[in-house]
Design an enzyme around this catalytic site. Structure first.
Site, PDB file in Angstrom:
ATOM      1  N   ASP A 108       0.846  -1.187   0.000  1.00 29.61           N
ATOM      2  CA  ASP A 108       0.000   0.000   0.000  1.00 29.61           C
ATOM      3  C   ASP A 108       0.881   1.236   0.000  1.00 29.61           C
ATOM      4  O   ASP A 108       2.074   1.159  -0.264  1.00 29.61           O
ATOM      5  CB  ASP A 108      -0.955  -0.027   1.201  1.00 29.61           C
ATOM      6  CG  ASP A 108      -0.233  -0.448   2.471  1.00 29.61           C
ATOM      7  OD1 ASP A 108       0.930  -0.046   2.646  1.00 29.61           O
ATOM      8  OD2 ASP A 108      -0.817  -1.180   3.283  1.00 29.61           O
ATOM      9  N   HIS A 450       0.094  -9.280  -3.402  1.00 32.32           N
ATOM     10  CA  HIS A 450      -0.797  -8.220  -2.909  1.00 32.32           C
ATOM     11  C   HIS A 450      -0.011  -6.908  -2.866  1.00 32.32           C
ATOM     12  O   HIS A 450       0.580  -6.543  -1.857  1.00 32.32           O
ATOM     13  CB  HIS A 450      -1.313  -8.589  -1.510  1.00 32.32           C
ATOM     14  CG  HIS A 450      -2.288  -7.614  -0.935  1.00 32.32           C
ATOM     15  ND1 HIS A 450      -3.656  -7.766  -1.037  1.00 32.32           N
ATOM     16  CD2 HIS A 450      -2.102  -6.460  -0.240  1.00 32.32           C
ATOM     17  CE1 HIS A 450      -4.263  -6.768  -0.433  1.00 32.32           C
ATOM     18  NE2 HIS A 450      -3.338  -5.958   0.065  1.00 32.32           N
ATOM     19  N   ASP A 502      -1.750 -18.621  -3.814  1.00 35.93           N
ATOM     20  CA  ASP A 502      -1.314 -17.451  -4.587  1.00 35.93           C
ATOM     21  C   ASP A 502      -2.539 -16.667  -5.056  1.00 35.93           C
ATOM     22  O   ASP A 502      -3.014 -16.824  -6.172  1.00 35.93           O
ATOM     23  CB  ASP A 502      -0.464 -17.912  -5.776  1.00 35.93           C
ATOM     24  CG  ASP A 502       0.155 -16.743  -6.533  1.00 35.93           C
ATOM     25  OD1 ASP A 502       0.058 -15.600  -6.039  1.00 35.93           O
ATOM     26  OD2 ASP A 502       0.729 -16.972  -7.614  1.00 35.93           O
TER      27      ASP A 502
END
Length: 556
Positions: A108, A450, A502
């Site tokens: 992020d 991610h 995954d």
């Protein structure tokens, strides 16, 4: 982002004789001979032989490359991760300070001060102790660049002796958006600690990072080294004078990087790093005088992480004894207690404490296991401390007889390196799934990491703006591989049973963090140097390659 709880346990009862080159060869010979204890990967020796040798130099190179993908701010012309662009160029503007730069911690776009500082401390520690190994692999310049990108930001964020900017961005609003960093429209609110809102843990960790980095730059840039040390000393004074946990002062950080262990470990950690950087006994006395009250010699730890620094500082204190530091003699009693706790952690990793509950768990495939969320951060930090302590033992005045003192039996330096190597190898694909948990390394690695920037087409290929919801609709939920390879990132990793899914939504396992990779820089450099040393020694012993029969034996 990673969360974690400290595993604090009650205290349990209780002249160089070889050249460096010889030590390198002897250690690796022993490492090669020791089993790696990967029971579930027991498809047999034949399957192991069929695998290609692991390339630790490539792993080192990609580890340092990863930090360029995590950069915030205006990127330099030398930027090698070309799918990234400038971002966060107005950070701090609302508060009237320049907070441009630094690192995004994970997938992020929040800049969290505590894990960022720990990342830089670990990069610096590795660069200090294994400088020759990193340089031999041709990665010294990149290591310095990775450290300096962080320390430049820390200097900016320290705007007053008793003010430090702890965070830029807000985790809650950030998680509602799935955007490239170049497009982000989320809050860039900045949060600070000061006299009235203290943050001793954050100030202490940042002081440790700056003190360690000052050692790294001492020869190449003395002026910069002095600047870093000046800020480190001020931040330590700030954290010690105005005591309190930063997550009590900044509510926004609690859901992401709460300081579960408190701030005492960071103050001891900072003091020992300042002692190493300055040689001033006052910092050593601080660590000695507060050893009991701050838990430095009272807690036996089975975790070393961005939150819990006890094992790391205990190893630093033990090093003073192993090195025969002149200032250590007057404090030998307390430093021996520090060493006992350091060895408790290392013995726990090796499974050599008598009480099984005092040992670190392992997965069937041999991965050191602490908890399900981002477990590889603990495996990588353990690999570092094992590598560092084995180096200290091998380099000590009693290296010929030095060993790790465990209740379940002594362990030689080579055995610690062997365990560190097994964790590195597990990360690089020597595991039951035959999957590399370092992105971009090997033939099989996580493809759906991610990570906002990696999962969306580069703005250089498609410059159209991508909004918060659009990113979720068009990119987060799609099943295809990320368009950008986040090379060198070490993801959270598998479960206790070596299982891994995954999936971009599986952030506990597929999100990578800077502090996962940072400790492994030195480990990969060391392993590369050791394998190179043994190869060179073998070639020197048999320059003609030997007979066909002998070469056959060598391969086995």
């Amino acid at each position: 982002m990673s969360r974690g709880r400290a595993r604090l346990q009650p205290p349990p009862p209780g002249t160089r004789t070889t050249t460096l080159a010889a030590v390198l060869v002897l250690v690796l010979l022993a490492v090669v001979a020791l089993p790696l204890r990967c029971d579930a990967a027991s498809a047999g020796g034949e399957e192991e032989e069929e695998q290609q040798p692991l390339d630790y130099r490539e792993a080192l190179e990609k580890s340092l490359l990863y930090f360029e993908a995590q950069r915030s701010g205006r990127l330099p012309y030398s930027q090698r991760v070309t799918w990234r662009g400038h971002s966060g160029l107005t950070d701090g503007l609302q508060q009237g300070v320049d907070l441009v730069g630094g690192y995004y911690d994970a997938g992020d776009h929040v800049k969290f001060g505590l894990p960022m500082a720990f990342t830089v401390t670990m990069l610096s520690w590795g660069a200090i102790d294994f400088a020759a190994d990193i340089a031999a692999a041709g990665e010294w310049r990149h290591a310095l660049e990775a450290i300096k990108w962080g320390t430049d930001y820390f200097v900016k964020a320290h705007t007053h002796p008793f003010v430090y900017w702890a965070e830029v961005g807000d985790g809650d609003t950030d998680h509602y958006c799935w955007q490239r960093p170049e497009d982000m429209t989320t809050s860039r609110q900045a949060y600070r600690v000061d006299r009235d809102n203290p943050g001793s843990d954050l100030a202490g960790e940042t002081a440790a990072a700056l003190a360690a980095a000052s050692i790294v730059f001492r020869r190449s840039d003395p002026h910069y080294s002095h600047l870093l040390l000046h800020h480190a000393q001020q931040l330590f004074e700030f954290g010690d004078t105005y005591r309190g946990s930063y997550d009590s002062s900044i509510e926004e950080v609690r859901s992401y990087y709460a300081s579960v262990s408190g701030y005492h470990d960071e103050l001891l950690w900072a003091a020992l790093w300042l002692h190493r950087a300055t040689g001033k006994e006052e910092y050593l006395r601080y660590a000695v005088d507060n050893a009991d009250s701050f838990g430095g010699v009272g807690w036996a730890i089975t975790e070393f992480s961005w939150d819990v620094k006890y094992a790391g500082l205990q190893v630093l204190a033990a090093k003073l004894l192993l090195d025969g530091d002149p200032q250590a003699a007057a404090h030998r009693g307390v430093l021996e207690k520090y060493r006992e706790k350091a060895e408790h952690y290392l013995c726990a990793c090796l499974g050599r404490n008598i009480n099984g509950a005092d040992n670190v768990d392992r997965s069937p495939g041999g991965m050191l296991y602490v908890r399900q969320w981002n477990n590889l951060q603990y495996a990588s930090s353990a690999a570092f401390l094992l590598t560092a302590y084995s180096h200290y033992l091998s380099s000590s005045s009693a290296s010929a007889s030095a060993a790790l003192r465990c209740p379940g039996g002594a362990a030689a330096a080579a055995e610690m390196v062997s365990l560190a190597r097994s964790q590195a190898d597990y990360i690089l694909g020597r595991n039951p799934l035959r999957l590399s948990y370092m992105v971009g390394y090997g033939r099989r690695y996580p493809a759906r990491v991610h990570h906002r920037g990696a999962s969306i087409v580069s703005h250089k290929e498609d410059g159209r703006f991508i909004g918060c919801v659009q990113g979720f609709d068009d990119w987060f939920g799609r099943g295809r591989a990320n368009p950008n390879v986040l090379a060198g990132a070490i993801v959270g990793g598998p479960s206790r049973r070596d299982e891994f899914r995954d999936d971009r939504a599986n952030y506990m396992q597929t999100e990578a963090c800077t502090y996962n990779t940072a400790p492994m820089v030195a480990v990969f450099a060391r392993l590369h140097r050791l394998t190179t040393a043994i190869t060179t020694a073998a070639a020197a012993e048999d320059p003609d390659g030997g007979s066909p029969d002998r070469r056959s034996v060598d391969r086995r």
